[in-house]
Design an enzyme around this catalytic site. Structure first.
Site, PDB file in Angstrom:
ATOM      1  N   ASP A   1     -22.334 -57.227  87.473  1.00 18.99           N
ATOM      2  CA  ASP A   1     -21.628 -56.072  86.917  1.00 18.99           C
ATOM      3  C   ASP A   1     -22.117 -54.815  87.621  1.00 18.99           C
ATOM      4  O   ASP A   1     -23.185 -54.809  88.247  1.00 18.99           O
ATOM      5  CB  ASP A   1     -21.934 -55.937  85.419  1.00 18.99           C
ATOM      6  CG  ASP A   1     -21.157 -56.937  84.583  1.00 18.99           C
ATOM      7  OD1 ASP A   1     -20.135 -57.424  85.070  1.00 18.99           O
ATOM      8  OD2 ASP A   1     -21.587 -57.223  83.451  1.00 18.99           O
TER       9      ASP A   1
ATOM     10  N   ASP B   1     -22.095 -58.667  79.898  1.00 22.00           N
ATOM     11  CA  ASP B   1     -22.618 -58.038  78.680  1.00 22.00           C
ATOM     12  C   ASP B   1     -21.654 -58.101  77.504  1.00 22.00           C
ATOM     13  O   ASP B   1     -22.053 -57.971  76.362  1.00 22.00           O
ATOM     14  CB  ASP B   1     -23.017 -56.578  78.939  1.00 22.00           C
ATOM     15  CG  ASP B   1     -21.875 -55.762  79.543  1.00 22.00           C
ATOM     16  OD1 ASP B   1     -20.732 -56.250  79.546  1.00 22.00           O
ATOM     17  OD2 ASP B   1     -22.141 -54.646  80.029  1.00 22.00           O
TER      18      ASP B   1
ATOM     19  N   ASP C   1     -17.134 -61.901  78.274  1.00 24.29           N
ATOM     20  CA  ASP C   1     -17.837 -62.457  79.440  1.00 24.29           C
ATOM     21  C   ASP C   1     -18.415 -63.838  79.134  1.00 24.29           C
ATOM     22  O   ASP C   1     -18.876 -64.534  80.048  1.00 24.29           O
ATOM     23  CB  ASP C   1     -18.998 -61.531  79.859  1.00 24.29           C
ATOM     24  CG  ASP C   1     -18.510 -60.259  80.521  1.00 24.29           C
ATOM     25  OD1 ASP C   1     -17.468 -60.317  81.190  1.00 24.29           O
ATOM     26  OD2 ASP C   1     -19.174 -59.211  80.380  1.00 24.29           O
TER      27      ASP C   1
END
Length: 1093
Positions: free
Chosen positions: A499, A807, A811
């Site tokens: 990310d 997070d 996901d």
């Protein structure tokens, strides 16, 4: 071939490598990586060929266990998955659901008796009237039965909060006296853990080793015969010494295992300590889940775990996954008609606020947790493969032991075995039965001891030892390992899909630019030139369309803003514009909420003004997406204008912000008719919030700086052959700017499709096209969680070992699918954490790279231990076998072999399996999952050392008596055997240093940093001196003079220069085991009929 960075690197202050980044043309390539999926080396019949244990089928796990040669099953399989545990948990859930009150009463009775909980007396009987208007039993019964009529009798949620002396908006007071009363009356949010295994349990497990049991029996027989023939004073030494040696092995083994289990228990406690937000005294506060009390007001959002039993205060599209308690994978929607929440469930969608009504063992979740034990069992691929190695070596050792037994018995009964004085030990018709039994027991004891040494029982357990050590040290490096296998799999990772926000950047967001109307504000906080109506709408949209809060202390202290980093940045900007958060929220009522969704990249809210009942819909989200929904905009003067002619201006403003790595967020609204809003609660819950014909209010640019050290960390990954990919929901231009800043993209020239790609473009490709494109992708912008999942699947099909960070709740599928799922400890939801294998506690990419180092360290340390242990195995077996066959006697007796087993097994594992990672590990390509555990370099090293040890010690065995000539033949023989034993031990001590660096010349690098290694080496030397000088009666040794000690040390010392010389011997690049496997597989295929192929 992927370009990589230069190998000239030094340690930097952050524990990573400082790397000089050359141009792409003068890059030194890494060595080619072995193809793990080469069909010629994959044997479908090999039960130990297990490359991953994450989500592995039960049949595969059972298969390797059945194929293992094991002497102590309870110890060997202690840290493997309990295959029946899931079924047992489901049975316990059913029991608790149907008999919760009985289970709770029994648990309270037991706790009161054991005094395990200080609040036991307070919980055992209902208390009401004195402190609160409702009793414990009434709350427990209401929650269990989900009895709405009881809730209504209390006056609804508002009435219940009053009875609990709480406030549905401000929560409880939260001072020490208030907290103490609540804990005494309603209990704490903890549950009694099942008592962990004690040292005595581990001692008992260590006893279960079949060979040790046989040795104890042999020792007892020898002890009885010795006392009978030689008397108590002299006769107990032979049997007693073996028994004491066995007891020493058992105690050291149990102590090591017990310490290891304590480390796992501590790590489990860390996993359970969830941090959450509560409202106390009107202020949002972070606390541990264990500190939640009855009466607490807790905000809930998607991905959270419900921390206790409770009832809904407010809920917007709130959906709860209750499968953890009910076993049914059904999402339950919660509202005021179904207001009860069960502890341990997950928020699947929406937002809400709950009032806590039950904690700890007064909840079904608490009863379940109190009734099941923590499972630290889980086999890892390395553990399975080492069981295969141990089985193969054990078979050889068992064969050798049988041969030695047959030879020694044959020589004994044929009269070819003589004692120390040269007398034949067995003469038919003359030797007594007790002497014959004593002779047979002695021979049998030696054979069994060879099995103890030959079967490397501790080899697979060395994996859990090094993992326990690594996991503890990784906590210091801000990584909490949830699955053991992930720790070692990280060493095989070939790509990291990271990310952006909070991982590559600091997650410290501030609004640095604002575009209102067609005007860019010189200072984003300057509201002086804005129309009051426009400013009022911006403030209203920010204050109501948020999950964050603003707390203004009454004493005039600094304003506290809470929420996600993006929410905090926008709220802080609005506060600077003069927003009165509480007043604005009190001026309107929220009718409906569309929570921010990572798929749609926006969130909205429907408001009704309290004064005139006008309705506003506010939206906030990704700038270009919200802009696409707008048909008008308000300029800085408050005039409503068509946006069509100005869309290019706003798009250019967004691109300009994105190019400067700013996150762009648009704020928009539209008026709406109250009559068109559904008035029934169930209709409103299904209603889609209108998101067309919006009026643009503002576009803000939020700066989130790159983390210090990220560029160096990315460079380290590239040197190590690990490709870093950025997958973000941000604008592609923002993602590109950050990727260039972090070094993920080398230059603007690389920023072409498909190297950088939008999620929707990748999503639209066919499955085969995705597999081809996935290898080239470095940056994916505007990606949804499903795009991340598709990327992970495509990369894994292409043979990559994928680590992915995440997070959000959405996901979870990608984290579950990846070889290693890495969730974020600060910004991650509980659902994401539970789906992950490792939690990065500081959300920092540099910590991810440190996990790679530790992962590589695990396999490297195991290889060091294998090289050390196999050298001892080969040398000890060869010396005893050759001596037994040639002379009918063995120079290393049972007690000495047990001491050697202790050195190479438990102490060797402690010394070598706990080596800290070095920078050298990050100059190698990733470890292949089928890469041989014993490399060609290791074979060379161990054979050089073993041949040297065998040659020198056999020379002493056969020519020792002439070299050490003494008047007494008995004394010379004892001196010779003592010297062989002493020299052999010192060979292992010096070789332990060689094993530290199997492929480096300087084996002393960093040795002073590993105090445990030096401590074990020092302790081994000290114990060896004590054994030789003071325990000769037990070990059948004699004292040595200083010359003999010097000879022993010099024989061991030669292994150091020998190791250096040995490393000049060239070895083939293709692993020997791979060649052997190819030959074996071709042979099998040639024998298989064509119809079966």
């Amino acid at each position: 071939m992927e370009p990589s960075f230069s190998r000239s690197a030094n340690s930097s202050s952050n524990g990573l490598l400082s790397v000089n980044i050359p141009s792409h043309n003068d890059v030194e390539p890494l060595p080619p990586q072995i193809n793990d999926d080469d069909e010629d080396v994959i044997d479908p019949d090999d039960p130990f060929d297990v490359t991953h244990t994450k989500n592995a089928p039960v049949e595969m796990l059972q298969r390797w266990r059945h194929a293992t040669l094991v002497l102590n099953a309870s110890r060997r399989f202690r840290y493997t998955l309990d295959l029946k545990r899931g079924e047992q948990e489901e049975q316990k859930k059913g029991l608790i659901r149907s008999h919760a009150q009985v289970v709770r009463a029994a648990l309270l009775f037991r706790l009161a008796g054991e005094r395990d909980l200080a609040v036991g007396k307070g919980m055992s009987a209902p208390i009401s009237g004195d402190n609160f208007g409702v009793g414990l039993e009434q709350l427990v019964s209401m929650s269990k039965d989900q009895n709405i009529s009881t809730l209504q009798d209390c006056g609804g949620v508002k009435g219940l909060s009053d009875l609990l002396k709480s406030d549905i908006e401000k929560g409880i007071n939260g001072d020490d006296d208030d907290m103490s009363k609540r804990k005494v009356t309603f209990g704490t949010n903890t549950y009694p853990k099942k008592k962990g295994r004690t040292f005595w349990n581990f001692l008992w497990d260590a006893w279960q080793d079949l060979t040790l049991i046989i040795l104890i029996i042999a020792a007892v027989v020898s002890l009885a015969l010795g006392i009978k023939t030689e008397g108590l004073e002299e006769g107990w030494y032979d049997g007693g010494s073996i028994a004491l040696a066995v007891f020493l092995v058992i105690i050291v083994t149990a102590t090591s295992d017990y310490r290891q289990s304590l480390q796992f228990q501590n790590l489990n406690s860390e996993k359970q300590n969830i941090q959450l937000e509560v409202i106390r005294g009107g202020r949002a506060t972070k606390i541990s889940i264990f500190d939640v009390v009855v009466g607490d007001v807790i905000p809930l959002k998607i991905g959270d775990q419900v921390p206790a039993d409770g009832v809904i205060i407010t809920a917007h599209s709130l959906a709860i996954d209750e499968s953890s308690m009910t076993g049914e994978s059904k999402i339950i929607h919660k509202d005021h008609k179904a207001p009860f929440l069960m502890s341990g469930c997950k928020v699947a969608d929406g937002v809400g606020v709950m009032l806590v009504t039950g904690v700890g063992i007064n909840t079904e979740w608490g009863l379940l947790m109190a009734s099941i034990s923590e499972d630290t069992g889980e086999e890892t691929p390395l553990q399975v493969r080492l069981n295969g190695v141990a089985t193969f070596i054990g078979m050889i050792g068992l064969t050798v032991a049988v041969v030695v037994l047959a030879v020694l018995l044959g020589r004994y009964f044929s009269g070819n075995k003589k004692d120390e004085n040269g007398n034949v030990e067995f003469v038919p018709g003359q030797t007594s039965i007790s002497s014959a039994i004593d002779g047979v027991v002695e021979v049998f004891t030696i054979a069994v001891t060879i099995v103890v040494v030959a079967v490397p029982e501790g080899l697979p357990l060395a994996v859990t030892l090094t993992l326990a050590y690594s996991m503890r040290k990784m906590m210091v490096d801000k990584a909490l390992v949830r699955r053991l296998s992930a720790c070692e799999t990280m060493g095989c990772a070939t790509t990291i899909c990271s990310d952006k926000t909070g991982t590559l950047t600091l997650n410290q967001m501030t609004v640095v630019e604002a575009c209102v109307g067609r005007k860019k504000l010189n200072s984003p906080d300057d509201s002086s030139k804005l129309n009051p109506e426009l400013l009022s709408l911006i403030k209203e949209g920010i204050a109501q369309n948020t999950t964050g809060t603003v707390f203004v202390p009454k004493d005039g202290g600094e304003t506290e803003v809470s929420g996600s980093p993006t929410e905090k940045a926008i709220l802080s900007w609005a506060v600077k514009l003069g927003m009165d958060f509480d007043r604005i929220r009190s001026n309107s009522a929220v009718l409906h909420v569309f929570p921010f969704n990572s798929e749609k990249k926006r969130g909205g809210v429907l408001l009704k003004q309290n004064v005139d009942s006008t309705v506003h819909i506010h939206w906030k989200g990704a700038a270009e997406i919200v802009l696409g929904k707008c048909t008008q905009y308000l300029d800085s003067n408050g005039s409503l204008l068509s946006i069509e002619e100005e869309k290019d201006f706003f798009k250019a403003a967004i691109e300009d912000m994105a190019a400067r790595s700013l996150r762009c967020v648009a704020i928009a609204y539209r008026p709406y008719e109250l009559d068109e809003v559904p008035y029934k609660e169930e209709d409103l819950a299904q209603w889609s919030l209108p998101e067309d014909e919006l009026v643009l209010l503002a576009i803000v640019g939020i700066k989130d700086p790159c983390r210090p050290g990220v560029k160096e960390a990315v460079a380290v990954c590239t040197v190590a052959g690990v490709k870093v990919r950025m997958v973000t929901g941000d604008n592609l231009q923002t993602a590109k700017a950050i990727a260039l800043e972090c070094g993920i993209l080398a230059s603007h020239l690389d920023a072409v499709e498909p190297v950088i790609i939008e999620g929707k473009t990748f999503r639209a490709l066919s499955e085969n096209e995705r597999e081809e494109v996935a290898k080239q992708i470095i940056v994916m912008g505007r990606s949804s969680p499903n795009d991340k999942l598709l990327l992970v699947q495509a990369l894994r099909k292409a043979g990559e070992v994928v680590a992915v960070t995440g997070d959000g709740t959405n996901d979870a599928p990608a984290l579950h699918e990846a070889d290693i799922g890495l969730s974020m400890g600060i910004s991650g939801t509980e659902v994401a954490k539970e789906s992950s294998d490792i939690i990065i506690l500081d959300d920092n990419f540099s910590s991810v790279v440190k996990v790679v180092r530790w992962g590589r360290s695990v396999s490297a340390n195991i290889q060091k231990f294998i090289q050390f242990q196999l050298t001892v195995n080969v040398a000890a077996l060869a010396i005893n076998v050759v001596a037994a066959i040639s002379s009918g006697d063995v120079p290393l007796n049972a007690v000495q072999l047990l001491w050697l087993n202790l050195i190479m097994d438990t102490l060797g594992a402690l010394a070598l399996a706990t080596e800290p990672p070095t920078d050298h590990l990050m100059h190698r390509p990733p470890v292949g999952r089928r890469e041989p555990l014993i490399t060609n370099n290791m074979w060379r090293n161990l054979l050089v050392q073993a041949v040297y040890q065998i040659a020198v010690l056999l020379v002493f065995n056969f020519a020792g008596e002439s070299i050490l000539h003494d008047d007494s033949k008995t004394k010379t023989s004892q001196l010779k055997n003592t010297l062989i034993f002493n020299a052999f031990v010192f060979c292992q001590i010096f070789n332990e240093f060689n094993a530290r660096k199997p492929d480096q010349m300087n084996v002393f690098t960093g040795v002073t940093k590993n105090r445990l290694f030096l401590g074990i080496v020092g302790m081994t030397i000290l114990l060896q001196v004590i054994i030789i000088e003071f325990l000769g009666k037990f070990t059948s040794t004699v004292r040595l003079d200083w010359q003999m000690w010097l000879v022993s040390v010099l024989i061991g010392l030669v292994s150091w220069p020998l190791a250096v010389v040995g490393k000049f011997i060239p070895v083939p690049k293709t692993p020997l085991s791979r060649k052997f496997k190819k030959m074996l597989m071709r042979f099998k295929k040639s024998k298989t009929p064509a119809t079966q192929q």
